[in-house]
Design a protein around this motif. Structure first.
Motif, PDB file in Angstrom:
ATOM      1  N   ALA A 191       0.854  -1.189   0.000  1.00  0.00           N
ATOM      2  CA  ALA A 191       0.000   0.000   0.000  1.00  0.00           C
ATOM      3  C   ALA A 191       0.886   1.234   0.000  1.00  0.00           C
ATOM      4  N   THR A 192       0.408   2.281  -0.656  1.00  0.00           N
ATOM      5  CA  THR A 192       1.141   3.550  -0.724  1.00  0.00           C
ATOM      6  C   THR A 192       0.197   4.687  -0.355  1.00  0.00           C
ATOM      7  N   VAL A 193       0.673   5.592   0.490  1.00  0.00           N
ATOM      8  CA  VAL A 193      -0.121   6.766   0.833  1.00  0.00           C
ATOM      9  C   VAL A 193       0.710   8.016   0.564  1.00  0.00           C
ATOM     10  N   HIS A 194       0.022   9.067   0.153  1.00  0.00           N
ATOM     11  CA  HIS A 194       0.658  10.347  -0.146  1.00  0.00           C
ATOM     12  C   HIS A 194       0.039  11.422   0.747  1.00  0.00           C
ATOM     13  N   GLY A 195       0.692  11.711   1.847  1.00  0.00           N
ATOM     14  CA  GLY A 195       0.242  12.792   2.716  1.00  0.00           C
ATOM     15  C   GLY A 195      -1.136  12.618   3.297  1.00  0.00           C
ATOM     16  N   GLU A 196      -1.581  11.391   3.516  1.00  0.00           N
ATOM     17  CA  GLU A 196      -2.930  11.161   4.043  1.00  0.00           C
ATOM     18  C   GLU A 196      -2.984  11.245   5.562  1.00  0.00           C
ATOM     19  N   MET A 197      -1.879  10.892   6.215  1.00  0.00           N
ATOM     20  CA  MET A 197      -1.846  10.908   7.674  1.00  0.00           C
ATOM     21  C   MET A 197      -1.161  12.163   8.186  1.00  0.00           C
ATOM     22  N   THR A 198      -0.064  12.529   7.537  1.00  0.00           N
ATOM     23  CA  THR A 198       0.694  13.719   7.890  1.00  0.00           C
ATOM     24  C   THR A 198       1.047  14.465   6.615  1.00  0.00           C
ATOM     25  N   GLU A 199       0.727  15.742   6.569  1.00  0.00           N
ATOM     26  CA  GLU A 199       1.075  16.509   5.374  1.00  0.00           C
ATOM     27  C   GLU A 199       2.590  16.515   5.189  1.00  0.00           C
ATOM     28  N   GLY A 200       3.009  16.251   3.955  1.00  0.00           N
ATOM     29  CA  GLY A 200       4.422  16.243   3.658  1.00  0.00           C
ATOM     30  C   GLY A 200       5.104  14.916   3.898  1.00  0.00           C
ATOM     31  N   ALA A 201       4.332  13.886   4.242  1.00  0.00           N
ATOM     32  CA  ALA A 201       4.911  12.566   4.498  1.00  0.00           C
ATOM     33  C   ALA A 201       4.219  11.517   3.642  1.00  0.00           C
ATOM     34  N   ASP A 202       5.001  10.771   2.877  1.00  0.00           N
ATOM     35  CA  ASP A 202       4.502   9.667   2.067  1.00  0.00           C
ATOM     36  C   ASP A 202       5.035   8.358   2.630  1.00  0.00           C
ATOM     37  N   SER A 203       4.335   7.273   2.367  1.00  0.00           N
ATOM     38  CA  SER A 203       4.740   5.997   2.941  1.00  0.00           C
ATOM     39  C   SER A 203       4.402   4.838   2.022  1.00  0.00           C
ATOM     40  N   VAL A 204       5.248   3.803   2.081  1.00  0.00           N
ATOM     41  CA  VAL A 204       5.020   2.549   1.370  1.00  0.00           C
ATOM     42  C   VAL A 204       5.075   1.433   2.400  1.00  0.00           C
ATOM     43  N   ALA A 205       4.098   0.526   2.378  1.00  0.00           N
ATOM     44  CA  ALA A 205       4.066  -0.586   3.328  1.00  0.00           C
ATOM     45  C   ALA A 205       3.846  -1.899   2.598  1.00  0.00           C
ATOM     46  N   ALA A 206       4.325  -2.970   3.203  1.00  0.00           N
ATOM     47  CA  ALA A 206       4.155  -4.311   2.647  1.00  0.00           C
ATOM     48  C   ALA A 206       3.739  -5.265   3.757  1.00  0.00           C
ATOM     49  N   ARG A 207       3.023  -6.298   3.384  1.00  0.00           N
ATOM     50  CA  ARG A 207       2.523  -7.245   4.381  1.00  0.00           C
ATOM     51  C   ARG A 207       3.622  -8.212   4.834  1.00  0.00           C
ATOM     52  N   VAL A 208       3.476  -8.680   6.080  1.00  0.00           N
ATOM     53  CA  VAL A 208       4.350  -9.699   6.653  1.00  0.00           C
ATOM     54  C   VAL A 208       3.462 -10.861   7.078  1.00  0.00           C
ATOM     55  N   VAL A 222       8.711   5.576   5.614  1.00  0.00           N
ATOM     56  CA  VAL A 222       8.062   6.880   5.497  1.00  0.00           C
ATOM     57  C   VAL A 222       9.106   7.893   5.033  1.00  0.00           C
ATOM     58  N   VAL A 223       8.768   8.646   3.979  1.00  0.00           N
ATOM     59  CA  VAL A 223       9.709   9.614   3.408  1.00  0.00           C
ATOM     60  C   VAL A 223       9.047  10.981   3.303  1.00  0.00           C
ATOM     61  N   ARG A 224       9.858  11.998   3.152  1.00  0.00           N
ATOM     62  CA  ARG A 224       9.333  13.339   2.920  1.00  0.00           C
ATOM     63  C   ARG A 224       8.756  13.400   1.508  1.00  0.00           C
ATOM     64  N   SER A 225       7.577  13.969   1.382  1.00  0.00           N
ATOM     65  CA  SER A 225       6.908  14.029   0.082  1.00  0.00           C
ATOM     66  C   SER A 225       7.811  14.670  -0.965  1.00  0.00           C
ATOM     67  N   GLY A 226       7.925  13.987  -2.111  1.00  0.00           N
ATOM     68  CA  GLY A 226       8.713  14.515  -3.208  1.00  0.00           C
ATOM     69  C   GLY A 226      10.191  14.239  -3.118  1.00  0.00           C
ATOM     70  N   SER A 227      10.660  13.686  -1.982  1.00  0.00           N
ATOM     71  CA  SER A 227      12.099  13.447  -1.819  1.00  0.00           C
ATOM     72  C   SER A 227      12.547  12.144  -2.465  1.00  0.00           C
ATOM     73  N   ARG A 228      11.627  11.213  -2.646  1.00  0.00           N
ATOM     74  CA  ARG A 228      11.958   9.912  -3.216  1.00  0.00           C
ATOM     75  C   ARG A 228      10.874   9.490  -4.202  1.00  0.00           C
ATOM     76  N   ASP A 229      11.292   8.738  -5.208  1.00  0.00           N
ATOM     77  CA  ASP A 229      10.346   8.062  -6.093  1.00  0.00           C
ATOM     78  C   ASP A 229       9.863   6.822  -5.347  1.00  0.00           C
ATOM     79  N   LEU A 230       8.589   6.804  -4.973  1.00  0.00           N
ATOM     80  CA  LEU A 230       8.098   5.728  -4.130  1.00  0.00           C
ATOM     81  C   LEU A 230       8.165   4.361  -4.810  1.00  0.00           C
TER      82      LEU A 230
END
Length: 270
Positions: A191-208, A222-230
């Motif tokens: 799953a990938t989110v773009h600033g949904e929980m915290t403005e300016g923070a994007d995240s990628v998650a995977a199941r275990v 979790v990375v700063r928005s725009g700092s990385r290609d997710l």
């Protein structure tokens, strides 16, 4: 078992009520704090606290406040899910943190929330609202969406039946859109989110997954928005989650345990 003077309430239930007053953000409480949090009589709380102190479940600080005791902490380390999971996951989380220099966190499902059980933080990375022991909503965090997508239709329906809070302008609260996201996550395991929980923070998650094929946790970066290609972040996150799952006994050939597809039957596509 001895009963309190309140019908239906046992002494043990009141002891637990005192213990459950402690939270990550309020780990040291006064007697007045505990009385306020539990809404129990002051004399009752004082008696219960004395019993917990005697048992080692609580400790008293130099300034007179109370904290969770070492004996209770030792008992908590016996929890069958979080401890083996953390022990297995830590080396992979450390490697992921060293490679990406971003926040790396591991979360498990607890009721209708994701609980962060471990995290590595980057010194100059984006600020987060989450912390170890803290809870994240299932609908707006990457780890939450992974856990929700694999939690079964009953959990999804319960989450959707409640009001979905909007944390930022980008928080997805439309049921149709969110169900489509969960379905994609159910199929891909990410799953990938773009600033949904915290403005300016994007995240990628995977199941275990564990040896029975159950999804028991979600690993995220979790990375700063725009700092990385997710898309470039997703690959190492997925690889690390796979490695943790293998160490837990998961067999890639068997996939994950079947769960209900998030979308209703009438909306399913092949």
């Amino acid at each position: 078992m001895p009963r309190t003077n309140e019908p239906g309430r046992s002494v043990s239930s009141r002891l637990l009520q005192v213990l459950f007053s402690f939270r990550p953000q309020q780990s040291a409480l006064t007697l007045a704090d505990l009385t306020r949090h539990t809404a129990l009589p002051h004399t009752t709380v004082r008696r219960l606290v004395q019993e917990l102190l005697a048992a080692g479940a609580l400790d008293r600080t130099a300034d007179g406040r109370f904290t969770i005791g070492l004996r209770l902490w030792e008992l908590g380390t016996l929890a069958p899910l979080s401890v083996p999971l953390r022990t297995v996951a830590l080396p992979f989380m450390e490697d992921l943190h060293a490679a990406l220099h971003q926040h790396v966190q591991l979360a498990v499902l607890d009721g209708r929330a994701a609980v962060v059980v471990e995290r590595f933080s980057a010194r100059n990375a984006v600020g987060l609202v989450s912390h170890v022991g803290g809870r994240l909503p299932l609908h707006s965090s990457a780890v939450g969406k992974v856990l929700l997508a694999h939690g079964g239709r009953k959990l999804i329906d319960e989450v959707f039946a409640a009001e979905l809070p909007r944390f930022t302008p980008r928080t997805v609260i439309d049921p149709t859109e969110l169900r489509a996201e969960l379905t994609a996550c159910w199929r891909s395991g990410t799953a990938t989110v773009h600033g949904e929980m915290t403005e300016g923070a994007d995240s990628v998650a995977a199941r275990v997954a564990d040896g029975d094929g159950r999804v028991v946790a979600a690993l995220s970066v979790v990375v700063r928005s725009g700092s990385r290609d997710l898309t470039t972040v997703a690959a190492p996150v997925l690889a690390s989650a796979f490695s943790i799952s293998r160490r837990l006994g998961w067999n890639p050939g068997t996939g994950v345990r079947d769960a209900d597809l998030p979308l209703p039957a009438s909306r399913r596509t092949i």
